[in-house]
Structure formats: structure tokens, C-alpha cells
Design an enzyme around this catalytic site. Structure first.
Site, PDB file in Angstrom:
ATOM      1  N   HIS A 297      -2.230  -2.221  -9.732  1.00 12.73           N
ATOM      2  CA  HIS A 297      -3.267  -1.643  -8.854  1.00 12.73           C
ATOM      3  C   HIS A 297      -4.428  -2.602  -8.698  1.00 12.73           C
ATOM      4  O   HIS A 297      -4.758  -3.343  -9.634  1.00 12.73           O
ATOM      5  CB  HIS A 297      -3.776  -0.307  -9.429  1.00 12.73           C
ATOM      6  CG  HIS A 297      -4.446   0.513  -8.391  1.00 12.73           C
ATOM      7  ND1 HIS A 297      -5.792   0.394  -8.118  1.00 12.73           N
ATOM      8  CD2 HIS A 297      -3.948   1.411  -7.515  1.00 12.73           C
ATOM      9  CE1 HIS A 297      -6.086   1.213  -7.122  1.00 12.73           C
ATOM     10  NE2 HIS A 297      -4.989   1.841  -6.736  1.00 12.73           N
TER      11      HIS A 297
ATOM     12  N   ASP B 158       2.432   5.757  -6.550  1.00 18.17           N
ATOM     13  CA  ASP B 158       3.650   5.763  -5.743  1.00 18.17           C
ATOM     14  C   ASP B 158       4.944   5.860  -6.551  1.00 18.17           C
ATOM     15  O   ASP B 158       5.944   6.345  -6.037  1.00 18.17           O
ATOM     16  CB  ASP B 158       3.713   4.487  -4.886  1.00 18.17           C
ATOM     17  CG  ASP B 158       2.853   4.604  -3.641  1.00 18.17           C
ATOM     18  OD1 ASP B 158       2.617   5.743  -3.198  1.00 18.17           O
ATOM     19  OD2 ASP B 158       2.413   3.568  -3.118  1.00 18.17           O
TER      20      ASP B 158
ATOM     21  N   HIS C 214       0.879  -1.180   0.000  1.00 20.50           N
ATOM     22  CA  HIS C 214       0.000   0.000   0.000  1.00 20.50           C
ATOM     23  C   HIS C 214       0.915   1.229   0.000  1.00 20.50           C
ATOM     24  O   HIS C 214       1.748   1.373  -0.903  1.00 20.50           O
ATOM     25  CB  HIS C 214      -0.921  -0.113   1.216  1.00 20.50           C
ATOM     26  CG  HIS C 214      -2.114   0.796   1.250  1.00 20.50           C
ATOM     27  ND1 HIS C 214      -2.479   1.622   0.223  1.00 20.50           N
ATOM     28  CD2 HIS C 214      -3.041   1.007   2.233  1.00 20.50           C
ATOM     29  CE1 HIS C 214      -3.581   2.298   0.562  1.00 20.50           C
ATOM     30  NE2 HIS C 214      -3.933   1.944   1.783  1.00 20.50           N
TER      31      HIS C 214
HETATM   32  C1  LIG Z   1      -1.125   4.186  -3.295  1.00 19.95           C
HETATM   33  C2  LIG Z   1      -1.203   2.714  -3.356  1.00 19.95           C
HETATM   34  O1  LIG Z   1      -1.414   2.053  -2.357  1.00 19.95           O
HETATM   35  S1  LIG Z   1      -1.049   2.015  -4.874  1.00 19.95           S
HETATM   36  C3  LIG Z   1      -0.481   0.377  -4.582  1.00 19.95           C
HETATM   37  C4  LIG Z   1       0.935   0.388  -4.081  1.00 19.95           C
HETATM   38  N1  LIG Z   1       1.474  -0.963  -4.010  1.00 19.95           N
HETATM   39  C5  LIG Z   1       2.436  -1.394  -4.826  1.00 19.95           C
HETATM   40  O2  LIG Z   1       2.946  -0.704  -5.682  1.00 19.95           O
HETATM   41  C6  LIG Z   1       2.903  -2.803  -4.591  1.00 19.95           C
HETATM   42  C7  LIG Z   1       3.105  -3.567  -5.903  1.00 19.95           C
HETATM   43  N2  LIG Z   1       1.835  -3.897  -6.498  1.00 19.95           N
HETATM   44  C8  LIG Z   1       1.120  -4.974  -6.024  1.00 19.95           C
HETATM   45  O3  LIG Z   1       1.565  -5.715  -5.160  1.00 19.95           O
HETATM   46  C9  LIG Z   1      -0.265  -5.196  -6.615  1.00 19.95           C
HETATM   47  O4  LIG Z   1      -0.329  -4.705  -7.932  1.00 19.95           O
HETATM   48  C10 LIG Z   1      -1.377  -4.544  -5.761  1.00 19.95           C
HETATM   49  C11 LIG Z   1      -1.236  -4.968  -4.294  1.00 19.95           C
HETATM   50  C12 LIG Z   1      -1.305  -3.037  -5.835  1.00 19.95           C
HETATM   51  C13 LIG Z   1      -2.724  -4.990  -6.324  1.00 19.95           C
HETATM   52  O5  LIG Z   1      -2.816  -6.370  -6.136  1.00 19.95           O
HETATM   53  P1  LIG Z   1      -3.880  -7.273  -6.935  1.00 19.95           P
HETATM   54  O6  LIG Z   1      -5.185  -6.571  -6.978  1.00 19.95           O
HETATM   55  O7  LIG Z   1      -3.817  -8.624  -6.349  1.00 19.95           O
HETATM   56  O8  LIG Z   1      -3.233  -7.241  -8.399  1.00 19.95           O
HETATM   57  P2  LIG Z   1      -3.767  -7.912  -9.753  1.00 19.95           P
HETATM   58  O9  LIG Z   1      -4.939  -8.789  -9.496  1.00 19.95           O
HETATM   59  O10 LIG Z   1      -3.911  -6.828 -10.744  1.00 19.95           O
HETATM   60  O11 LIG Z   1      -2.510  -8.816 -10.165  1.00 19.95           O
HETATM   61  C14 LIG Z   1      -2.491  -9.484 -11.411  1.00 19.95           C
HETATM   62  C15 LIG Z   1      -1.189 -10.229 -11.580  1.00 19.95           C
HETATM   63  O12 LIG Z   1      -0.123  -9.303 -11.733  1.00 19.95           O
HETATM   64  C16 LIG Z   1       0.886  -9.543 -10.778  1.00 19.95           C
HETATM   65  N3  LIG Z   1       1.369  -8.262 -10.290  1.00 19.95           N
HETATM   66  C17 LIG Z   1       0.588  -7.250  -9.875  1.00 19.95           C
HETATM   67  N4  LIG Z   1       1.360  -6.214  -9.483  1.00 19.95           N
HETATM   68  C18 LIG Z   1       2.646  -6.613  -9.677  1.00 19.95           C
HETATM   69  C19 LIG Z   1       3.894  -5.982  -9.453  1.00 19.95           C
HETATM   70  N5  LIG Z   1       3.960  -4.760  -8.938  1.00 19.95           N
HETATM   71  N6  LIG Z   1       5.015  -6.666  -9.773  1.00 19.95           N
HETATM   72  C20 LIG Z   1       4.955  -7.895 -10.282  1.00 19.95           C
HETATM   73  N7  LIG Z   1       3.784  -8.555 -10.505  1.00 19.95           N
HETATM   74  C21 LIG Z   1       2.657  -7.906 -10.212  1.00 19.95           C
HETATM   75  C22 LIG Z   1       0.186 -10.264  -9.662  1.00 19.95           C
HETATM   76  O13 LIG Z   1       1.097 -11.027  -8.873  1.00 19.95           O
HETATM   77  C23 LIG Z   1      -0.803 -11.100 -10.402  1.00 19.95           C
HETATM   78  O14 LIG Z   1      -0.136 -12.235 -10.922  1.00 19.95           O
HETATM   79  P3  LIG Z   1      -0.781 -13.706 -10.822  1.00 19.95           P
HETATM   80  O15 LIG Z   1      -2.088 -13.596 -11.576  1.00 19.95           O
HETATM   81  O16 LIG Z   1       0.257 -14.562 -11.441  1.00 19.95           O
HETATM   82  O17 LIG Z   1      -0.963 -13.926  -9.350  1.00 19.95           O
HETATM   83  O1  LIG Z   2      -6.960   2.113  -3.874  1.00 18.60           O
HETATM   84  C1  LIG Z   2      -6.050   1.351  -3.506  1.00 18.60           C
HETATM   85  O2  LIG Z   2      -6.193   0.115  -3.374  1.00 18.60           O
HETATM   86  C2  LIG Z   2      -4.705   1.860  -3.214  1.00 18.60           C
HETATM   87  C3  LIG Z   2      -4.480   3.269  -3.655  1.00 18.60           C
HETATM   88  O3  LIG Z   2      -4.179   3.545  -4.797  1.00 18.60           O
HETATM   89  C4  LIG Z   2      -4.656   4.344  -2.685  1.00 18.60           C
HETATM   90  O4  LIG Z   2      -5.058   4.083  -1.548  1.00 18.60           O
HETATM   91  O5  LIG Z   2      -4.390   5.517  -3.035  1.00 18.60           O
END
Ligand SMILES: CC(=O)SCCNC(=O)CCNC(=O)[C@H](O)C(C)(C)COP(=O)(O)OP(=O)(O)OC[C@H]1O[C@@H](n2cnc3c(N)ncnc32)[C@H](O)[C@@H]1OP(=O)(O)O
Ligand SMILES: O=C([O-])CC(=O)C(=O)O
Length: 375
Positions: free
Chosen positions: A260, A311, A221
Site C-alpha cells: 500500500h 483488494d 489501484h
Molecule cells: C484499494 C487499492 O487501491 S489498494 C492498492 C491495490 N494495488 C495493488 O494491490 C497492486 C500491488 N501493489 C503495488 O503495486 C504497490 O504496493 C502500491 C501501488 C499499492 C503502492 O506502491 P508504492 O507506494 O510505490 O509501494 P512501496 O513504496 O511501499 O513499495 C516498496 C517496495 O515494495 C515493492 N512492492 C510493493 N508492493 C508490491 C507487491 N504487491 N508485489 C511485489 N513488490 C511490491 C515495491 O516494488 C518497492 O520495491 P523497491 O523499493 O525495490 O522499488
Molecule cells: O489509498 C490508496 O492509495 C488506495 C486505496 O487503498 C484505496 O483507494 O482504497
């Protein structure tokens, strides 16, 4: 924008409540706060205007904005017992833990006794959060007890002033406005949902916000901006970044700052902060780090169709403003407080305790064996 197909674990795609505060990933605009496109807000408003919109329902007129800023300015001082607690937190503590403790301690000293104090309690936190983090940071790192009651015009300006000991230039203060606007509100993300669950028990505001800070801290997050910085600063140049990213993808590592839970093909906040990151890079000869970031973005899209979330370019933008990496996520707190608190107000105004059900996967009903017969 096309809507992502949402289903599966993590409550994905399930409607868990109503909100009038924001829309995320809806056709027509990627992100709106109370009906305004975030791009429009970031181009035309200061953060305090957006805080007023989110917390009080409408954008302020000039007189309301002046009064709101004056109120917030008057709330920047920290009580002595809070300063004493901050002075006891070690230098190597994580600043998000400092925020969590600071918020919780203020809840002991200035307890929200009834819900009609909720707006004042939120304004107090909004004004005090930059003071809390900078008071601890400057004391633990430089041995300085900073005077937190400054006359800076904005929350972002107050933060940068306390951090550096001098007023920021106009570009930096402006980027802080943009950044705080982009992070302010995002529907039922994990930290906001935490705040709403806590609010649904009729708990106090400080408990709701303290829980939300703990949830935001994780690298999946808000903590992703710090993790992204740690990654990009290790790359020598864009080619090295490409090689490094391909290796991480091959090893199936998660790359922070990408992907995301709701958006499918872009996060509307990314283009905005990317623009400012580029502008800042030119100011400080930071083109190499900016180009590294751009290459990471290209590689992730080409290889995985994964895009930068809010981010990723925040990492380089904050870095170009000389903000220490470990303070990145606390800035997110200073902003998202507005969204968290508004969701707490919304939950309280139409409350039923949030209590979902679980699908049981444990053993069948069984009898307790006397302790002497177990093993
Ligand atoms: C302001 C914020 O909070 S924005 C979010 C900040 N967090 C991050 O940047 C952390 C990195 N990103 C992630 O871990 C994820 O994309 C999350 C937590 C944001 C969303 O998670 P989910 O909703 O489960 O992602 P989603 O369903 O789109 O994932 C699809 C596939 O892409 C992969 N994937 C998604 N994001 C990433 C990533 N950053 N790097 C590598 N692989 C990824 C997942 O592992 C998944 O693979 P699988 O089907 O083989 O398991
Ligand atoms: O909506 C989400 O899951 C994460 C995010 O981008 C935020 O909190 O700004």
C-alpha cells in the site's frame, strides 16, 4: 499504528489539500470516515447509512435512513437512450469501460446544470450504477433486458438481484454492505485525486466521476482485486500457491492485492473482509481457495513484509458469492462514488484550481531549424 515514512516519486508524502472526510494510516485507527472507525461502521451499519454519513455529513437516524433508501429506490430506472448505448457495448468489453461510458452518457442525458444539484446527481448515480452494469451484463451475456426498477432494500441487494435474477440471501446482502462500506472512502488515493483535480476546474460531477472510474480501473489501484483473483484461481492448493508466489517474487513480479502507498504494516480493511471471506467459504465448500489465499498472505509477509490490502480477500469473498471476476472493480465504483462525490463537494466549497509545477528535464532553449535543413 506506526506511520510510514513517505517521500519520493508519485507525490508521496506531500500534502495536496485538506479534507474532513477521512484519515488513512493515522495513529489510533487505521481508517476513519468523518471520525468513525471503519471497523465500527462495518460492524454496525448498512452501506446506505455510511453513504449518508459521507455525502451528507452525519449518520442518519431511522427516519432519515428510510427516506434516503426510498429516494434511492426510486432512482434505479435507466432512460431508454442509455439502455440503447449499453446494448451496443460488446460482450467482451471491460465492465469498467461500461461503467465509464454509462456514467458519461448519464451526464449527457441528466446534466448537472449547477452545483446546487450535486447531491441529487450523486444519489442518482448511486442508485443507477448497479442498474447500468447489470443491464449491460445481462443483455450482452444472456440476451435479457432486465427490469432495473426492483424493490430491493439495499444497493448491494439490488446489484445481486439484477445479476442473478433472484434475490440474494441474507448473508450475501450483509457481505455486500460490509464490502461497500470498506471501499467507500480513502482520502487522496489516485482516483479520488483525479476527481478533485477535475472538480477544481469547476467541471461537472459526471466528468469528475468518469475520470475517477478510469483511474480506478488500473491494476495498481481498484483493478487489483480482479488481478488477485486471476492469480489465486490458478493455484491448485496452498503448497502450489507457496511455490508460485516464491517464483513470482524471484522474478520480481508485482503481486496484486499486496502492499500500500500509505499503510505500513496492515490495511485495516483486510481483517474485516478476510473474516467474511472465511465465513462465505464455509457456505460454498470454498475452503481450498480460502486456504490458498491465507498461504499467499503468509508467504508475502514472511518473504517481503508485504501485507494484504483491501483488494486481496475481496477476490475470494466475491468469488464465493458467485460474482464474475470482471465485475469486481465495478462494485468498487458503486461504493467509492460516495467518497469521490464528497471530495468533489469539498473541493468546490473551497476551490483553487489544482495546478502543481514540474521539474523540467528536457533540452536547453533552442531555435527551430527550417524543415528543409532538418534530419
Ligand atoms: C484499494 C487499492 O487501491 S489498494 C492498492 C491495490 N494495488 C495493488 O494491490 C497492486 C500491488 N501493489 C503495488 O503495486 C504497490 O504496493 C502500491 C501501488 C499499492 C503502492 O506502491 P508504492 O507506494 O510505490 O509501494 P512501496 O513504496 O511501499 O513499495 C516498496 C517496495 O515494495 C515493492 N512492492 C510493493 N508492493 C508490491 C507487491 N504487491 N508485489 C511485489 N513488490 C511490491 C515495491 O516494488 C518497492 O520495491 P523497491 O523499493 O525495490 O522499488
Ligand atoms: O489509498 C490508496 O492509495 C488506495 C486505496 O487503498 C484505496 O483507494 O482504497
Amino acid at each position: 499504528m506506526a506511520e510510514k515514512q513517505l517521500s519520493g516519486a508519485g507525490l508521496r508524502g506531500q500534502v495536496a489539500g485538506k479534507t474532513a472526510l477521512s484519515t488513512v494510516g493515522k495513529s489510533g485507527s487505521g481508517l476513519t470516515y468523518r471520525g468513525y472507525d471503519v471497523k465500527d461502521l462495518a460492524e454496525n451499519c448498512q452501506f446506505e447509512e455510511v453513504a449518508h454519513l459521507i455525502l451528507k455529513g452525519e449518520l442518519p437516524d431511522q427516519a432519515q435512513l428510510d427516506a434516503y433508501k426510498k429516494k434511492l429506490k426510486g432512482l434505479r430506472g435507466l432512460p431508454q437512450p442509455l439502455k440503447e448505448v449499453l446494448e451496443r457495448i460488446p460482450k467482451d468489453a471491460h465492465p469498467m469501460d461500461v461503467m465509464r461510458t454509462g456514467c458519461s452518457m448519464l451526464g449527457n442525458l441528466e446534466t448537472e446544470e449547477s452545483f446546487d444539484q450535486q447531491e441529487d446527481a450523486t444519489d442518482r448515480l448511486l442508485a443507477a450504477f448497479p442498474s447500468i452494469i447489470c443491464y449491460w451484463y445481462r443483455y450482452s451475456h444472456d440476451g435479457v433486458r432486465v427490469e432495473t426498477e426492483t424493490d430491493d432494500d439495499s444497493i448491494g441487494g439490488h446489484f445481486l438481484h439484477l445479476l442473478r435474477g433472484e434475490k440474494p440471501n441474507a448473508l450475501h446482502e450483509n457481505v455486500m454492505h460490509v464490502s461497500l462500506i470498506l471501499y467507500a472512502e480513502h482520502e487522496f488515493n489516485a482516483s479520488t485525486f483525479t476527481a478533485r483535480v477535475c472538480a477544481s476546474t469547476l467541471s461537472d460531477l459526471h466528468s469528475c466521476i468518469t475520470g475517477a472510474i478510469g483511474t480506478l480501473r488500473g491494476p495498481l489501484h481498484g483493478g487489483a482485486n480482479e488481478a488477485a483473483m486471476e492469480m489465486i484461481e490458478n493455484f491448485k492448493d496452498p503448497d502450489d500457491a507457496e511455490k508460485g508466489m516464491l517464483g513470482m517474487l524471484e522474478r520480481k513480479e508485482k503481486i496484486m492485492g499486496f502492499g500500500h502507498a500509505i499503510y505500513r504494516e496492515s490495511d485495516p480493511r483486510n481483517a474485516i473482509i478476510k473474516h467474511w471471506s472465511e465465513k462465505l467459504s464455509r457456505d460454498v465448500n470454498g475452503e481450498n481457495l480460502y486456504n490458498i489465499s491465507v498461504r499467499c498472505e503468509e508467504v508475502m509477509w514472511r518473504e517481503k513484509k508485504l501485507f494484504c490490502n483491501a483488494d486481496f480477500f475481496h477476490a475470494s469473498a466475491y468469488h464465493f458469492m458467485d460474482i464474475p471476476t470482471k465485475l469486481f472493480t465495478p462494485i468498487f465504483v458503486m461504493s467509492r462514488l460516495t467518497g469521490w462525490a464528497a471530495h468533489v463537494f469539498e473541493q468546490r466549497s473551497d476551490n483553487r484550481i489544482i495546478r502543481p509545477s514540474a521539474e523540467y528535464t528536457g533540452p536547453e532553449l533552442r531555435k527551430v531549424t527550417p524543415i528543409a535543413e532538418r534530419g
